[in-house]
Design a protein around this motif. Structure first.
Motif, mmCIF file in Angstrom:
data_model
loop_
_atom_site.group_PDB
_atom_site.id
_atom_site.type_symbol
_atom_site.label_atom_id
_atom_site.label_comp_id
_atom_site.label_asym_id
_atom_site.label_seq_id
_atom_site.Cartn_x
_atom_site.Cartn_y
_atom_site.Cartn_z
ATOM 1 N N GLN A 64 61.307 4.709 130.803
ATOM 2 C CA GLN A 64 60.880 5.786 129.896
ATOM 3 C C GLN A 64 61.904 6.101 128.805
ATOM 4 O OE1 GLN A 64 59.664 9.309 131.931
ATOM 5 N NE2 GLN A 64 58.854 10.264 130.091
ATOM 6 N N ASP A 65 63.190 6.069 129.141
ATOM 7 C CA ASP A 65 64.213 6.480 128.178
ATOM 8 C C ASP A 65 65.232 5.413 127.820
ATOM 9 O OD1 ASP A 65 63.223 9.144 128.038
ATOM 10 O OD2 ASP A 65 64.237 9.590 129.928
ATOM 11 N N TYR A 66 65.205 4.284 128.485
ATOM 12 C CA TYR A 66 66.245 3.281 128.266
ATOM 13 C C TYR A 66 65.760 1.911 128.735
ATOM 14 C CZ TYR A 66 67.005 4.272 133.225
ATOM 15 O OH TYR A 66 66.826 4.458 134.571
ATOM 16 N N LEU A 67 66.571 0.899 128.438
ATOM 17 C CA LEU A 67 66.333 -0.444 128.955
ATOM 18 C C LEU A 67 67.299 -0.674 130.113
ATOM 19 C CD1 LEU A 67 66.193 -2.370 125.572
ATOM 20 C CD2 LEU A 67 64.261 -1.752 127.010
ATOM 21 N N GLU A 68 66.882 -1.474 131.070
ATOM 22 C CA GLU A 68 67.787 -1.769 132.169
ATOM 23 C C GLU A 68 67.755 -3.248 132.498
ATOM 24 O OE1 GLU A 68 66.569 0.509 135.563
ATOM 25 O OE2 GLU A 68 64.833 -0.752 135.956
ATOM 26 N N GLY A 69 68.884 -3.737 132.996
ATOM 27 C CA GLY A 69 68.982 -5.137 133.375
ATOM 28 C C GLY A 69 70.424 -5.534 133.573
ATOM 29 N N LYS A 70 70.626 -6.770 133.962
ATOM 30 C CA LYS A 70 71.972 -7.294 134.173
ATOM 31 C C LYS A 70 72.640 -7.564 132.834
ATOM 32 C CE LYS A 70 70.703 -9.432 138.513
ATOM 33 N NZ LYS A 70 70.565 -10.670 139.279
ATOM 34 N N HIS A 71 73.945 -7.659 132.864
ATOM 35 C CA HIS A 71 74.715 -8.016 131.675
ATOM 36 C C HIS A 71 75.086 -9.491 131.792
ATOM 37 C CE1 HIS A 71 77.965 -8.271 128.775
ATOM 38 N NE2 HIS A 71 77.544 -7.136 128.276
ATOM 39 N N PRO A 72 74.851 -10.289 130.738
ATOM 40 C CA PRO A 72 75.082 -11.733 130.826
ATOM 41 C C PRO A 72 76.518 -12.157 131.133
ATOM 42 C CG PRO A 72 73.986 -11.161 128.767
ATOM 43 C CD PRO A 72 74.325 -9.889 129.457
ATOM 44 N N LEU A 73 77.492 -11.297 130.865
ATOM 45 C CA LEU A 73 78.893 -11.671 131.075
ATOM 46 C C LEU A 73 79.552 -10.957 132.249
ATOM 47 C CD1 LEU A 73 80.098 -11.724 127.364
ATOM 48 C CD2 LEU A 73 79.302 -13.637 128.760
ATOM 49 N N LEU A 74 78.852 -10.009 132.849
ATOM 50 C CA LEU A 74 79.445 -9.229 133.929
ATOM 51 C C LEU A 74 78.812 -9.596 135.267
ATOM 52 C CD1 LEU A 74 79.678 -5.780 132.097
ATOM 53 C CD2 LEU A 74 81.460 -7.505 132.381
ATOM 54 N N ASP A 75 79.098 -8.795 136.274
ATOM 55 C CA ASP A 75 78.604 -9.051 137.626
ATOM 56 C C ASP A 75 77.075 -8.894 137.712
ATOM 57 O OD1 ASP A 75 78.196 -6.321 137.440
ATOM 58 O OD2 ASP A 75 80.002 -5.832 138.564
ATOM 59 N N ASP A 76 76.544 -8.926 138.919
ATOM 60 C CA ASP A 76 75.087 -8.843 139.112
ATOM 61 C C ASP A 76 74.566 -7.418 139.145
ATOM 62 O OD1 ASP A 76 74.612 -11.528 139.087
ATOM 63 O OD2 ASP A 76 74.794 -11.772 141.266
ATOM 64 N N LYS A 77 75.394 -6.451 138.827
ATOM 65 C CA LYS A 77 74.977 -5.053 138.794
ATOM 66 C C LYS A 77 73.926 -4.838 137.690
ATOM 67 C CE LYS A 77 76.901 -0.480 137.937
ATOM 68 N NZ LYS A 77 78.085 0.268 137.528
ATOM 69 N N VAL A 78 72.986 -3.915 137.908
ATOM 70 C CA VAL A 78 71.988 -3.563 136.895
ATOM 71 C C VAL A 78 72.553 -2.418 136.051
ATOM 72 C CG1 VAL A 78 69.672 -2.636 136.511
ATOM 73 C CG2 VAL A 78 70.060 -4.333 138.309
ATOM 74 N N TYR A 79 72.504 -2.587 134.731
ATOM 75 C CA TYR A 79 73.040 -1.604 133.790
ATOM 76 C C TYR A 79 71.906 -0.941 133.027
ATOM 77 C CZ TYR A 79 77.556 -3.757 134.654
ATOM 78 O OH TYR A 79 78.689 -4.228 135.251
#
Length: 85
Positions: A64-79
């Protein structure tokens, strides 16, 4: 040859090309052929977008307010990615 504290490099011999390697992007070498030898002063500067990063295949999920997903250069955490105001 490295630049001095003011970013100036002086070369006292004829050249047919200049190759620049930046510490910001060490895997990329920029080549500048010198076509007209009568010019002996060249100025190079960084474009404002030099620190921008571009990715291919960077899937994000819309909420609703943002996009979420992994960062291509960082760990597997969802940002969470918020729109800049």
């Amino acid at each position: 040859i490295n630049a001095d504290e003011n970013g100036i490099i002086k070369i006292n011999f004829p050249m047919d090309s200049i190759y620049l390697l930046s510490e910001l992007c060490s895997e990329r070498i920029n080549s500048f052929p010198i076509r007209d030898k009568k010019y002996n002063s060249l100025t190079f500067h960084f474009e404002p977008w030099i620190t921008d990063v571009f990715f291919k295949s960077f899937p994000l999920h819309y909420t609703q307010d943002y996009l979420e997903g992994k960062h291509p250069l960082l760990d597997d955490k969802v940002y969470n990615y918020y729109r800049e105001k």
